[in-house]
Write a protein that holds these residues in place. Structure first.
Motif, mmCIF file in Angstrom:
data_model
loop_
_atom_site.group_PDB
_atom_site.id
_atom_site.type_symbol
_atom_site.label_atom_id
_atom_site.label_comp_id
_atom_site.label_asym_id
_atom_site.label_seq_id
_atom_site.Cartn_x
_atom_site.Cartn_y
_atom_site.Cartn_z
ATOM 1 N N VAL A 8 0.842 -1.199 0.000
ATOM 2 C CA VAL A 8 0.000 0.000 0.000
ATOM 3 C C VAL A 8 0.879 1.252 0.000
ATOM 4 O O VAL A 8 0.577 2.225 -0.694
ATOM 5 C CB VAL A 8 -0.975 -0.007 1.207
ATOM 6 C CG1 VAL A 8 -1.744 1.300 1.292
ATOM 7 C CG2 VAL A 8 -1.934 -1.190 1.117
ATOM 8 N N GLN A 9 1.987 1.225 0.736
ATOM 9 C CA GLN A 9 2.914 2.357 0.733
ATOM 10 C C GLN A 9 3.449 2.615 -0.677
ATOM 11 O O GLN A 9 3.519 3.760 -1.122
ATOM 12 C CB GLN A 9 4.081 2.111 1.697
ATOM 13 C CG GLN A 9 3.727 2.268 3.145
ATOM 14 C CD GLN A 9 4.917 2.021 4.062
ATOM 15 O OE1 GLN A 9 5.854 1.300 3.716
ATOM 16 N NE2 GLN A 9 4.873 2.631 5.236
ATOM 17 N N ARG A 10 3.829 1.535 -1.393
ATOM 18 C CA ARG A 10 4.332 1.690 -2.762
ATOM 19 C C ARG A 10 3.257 2.284 -3.670
ATOM 20 O O ARG A 10 3.540 3.157 -4.502
ATOM 21 C CB ARG A 10 4.826 0.344 -3.309
ATOM 22 C CG ARG A 10 6.217 -0.025 -2.811
ATOM 23 C CD ARG A 10 6.775 -1.213 -3.587
ATOM 24 N NE ARG A 10 6.115 -2.469 -3.254
ATOM 25 C CZ ARG A 10 6.418 -3.214 -2.186
ATOM 26 N NH1 ARG A 10 7.362 -2.846 -1.368
ATOM 27 N NH2 ARG A 10 5.776 -4.329 -1.963
ATOM 28 N N GLN A 11 2.022 1.813 -3.521
ATOM 29 C CA GLN A 11 0.917 2.352 -4.325
ATOM 30 C C GLN A 11 0.696 3.825 -4.019
ATOM 31 O O GLN A 11 0.443 4.631 -4.917
ATOM 32 C CB GLN A 11 -0.376 1.566 -4.060
ATOM 33 C CG GLN A 11 -0.352 0.155 -4.591
ATOM 34 C CD GLN A 11 -1.571 -0.636 -4.146
ATOM 35 O OE1 GLN A 11 -2.233 -0.292 -3.174
ATOM 36 N NE2 GLN A 11 -1.868 -1.710 -4.877
ATOM 37 N N PHE A 12 0.812 4.163 -2.759
ATOM 38 C CA PHE A 12 0.641 5.551 -2.308
ATOM 39 C C PHE A 12 1.685 6.449 -2.971
ATOM 40 O O PHE A 12 1.354 7.487 -3.539
ATOM 41 C CB PHE A 12 0.781 5.567 -0.779
ATOM 42 C CG PHE A 12 0.494 6.890 -0.132
ATOM 43 C CD1 PHE A 12 -0.800 7.328 0.058
ATOM 44 C CD2 PHE A 12 1.534 7.689 0.322
ATOM 45 C CE1 PHE A 12 -1.070 8.540 0.680
ATOM 46 C CE2 PHE A 12 1.282 8.902 0.939
ATOM 47 C CZ PHE A 12 -0.029 9.328 1.116
ATOM 48 N N VAL A 13 2.934 6.023 -2.937
ATOM 49 C CA VAL A 13 4.017 6.797 -3.546
ATOM 50 C C VAL A 13 3.810 6.902 -5.056
ATOM 51 O O VAL A 13 3.968 7.982 -5.646
ATOM 52 C CB VAL A 13 5.396 6.180 -3.211
ATOM 53 C CG1 VAL A 13 6.507 6.838 -4.019
ATOM 54 C CG2 VAL A 13 5.679 6.324 -1.719
ATOM 55 N N SER A 14 3.437 5.806 -5.695
ATOM 56 C CA SER A 14 3.177 5.821 -7.142
ATOM 57 C C SER A 14 2.062 6.795 -7.484
ATOM 58 O O SER A 14 2.147 7.530 -8.479
ATOM 59 C CB SER A 14 2.816 4.427 -7.644
ATOM 60 O OG SER A 14 3.911 3.565 -7.523
ATOM 61 N N LEU A 15 1.019 6.803 -6.697
ATOM 62 C CA LEU A 15 -0.099 7.720 -6.924
ATOM 63 C C LEU A 15 0.359 9.171 -6.837
ATOM 64 O O LEU A 15 0.092 9.975 -7.731
ATOM 65 C CB LEU A 15 -1.217 7.467 -5.902
ATOM 66 C CG LEU A 15 -2.373 8.471 -5.918
ATOM 67 C CD1 LEU A 15 -3.126 8.406 -7.235
ATOM 68 C CD2 LEU A 15 -3.298 8.215 -4.739
#
Length: 129
Positions: free
Chosen positions: A114-121
């Motif tokens: 979820v952290q990676r998705q957050f950063v990607s977003l």
């Protein structure tokens, strides 16, 4: 420039005062009470409009629970950069309540995916600005 007017070092000092105050989650009024000044005076210190004298800087450091050296760039003193200095420089980029909210929200997420998705977003939003 008048010798007694504020300059770039006063601006940098003010940013570091604000950084530490926000980090400690205290208001300008609370800091002002600890220093025995008005909250407007704290605003002026933080914006670099008014210079901070040595005695007042010691009071600020005590009130914010940091050494006086926290407020100074060690490179200007001819010293090697340390991890602590780099951390302070990184934190200086976080000079708004929104940035702090964003980082706190990110830090509260425990799932790395979820952290990676957050950063990607966030990166994709920034790329489209």
């Amino acid at each position: 420039m008048n010798a007694r007017s504020s300059g770039k070092y006063d601006l940098a000092l003010g940013k570091r005062i604000r950084l530490r105050r926000v980090e400690m989650k205290i208001s300008q009024s609370e800091l002002a009470d600890k220093l025995g000044v008005s909250f407007q005076q704290v605003q002026k210190y933080e914006k670099g409009v008014n210079r901070v004298g040595a005695a007042r800087l010691q009071q600020v450091a005590t009130a914010l629970d940091v050494p006086v050296a926290f407020f100074f760039d060690q490179d200007d003193l001819g010293k090697r950069a340390s991890d602590g200095k780099r951390e302070v420089e990184s934190l200086l980029f976080i000079d708004s309540a929104f940035s702090l909210r964003l980082l706190r929200a990110y830090a509260s997420v425990k799932n790395q995916a979820v952290q990676r998705q957050f950063v990607s977003l966030i990166e994709s939003i920034a790329a489209n600005e």
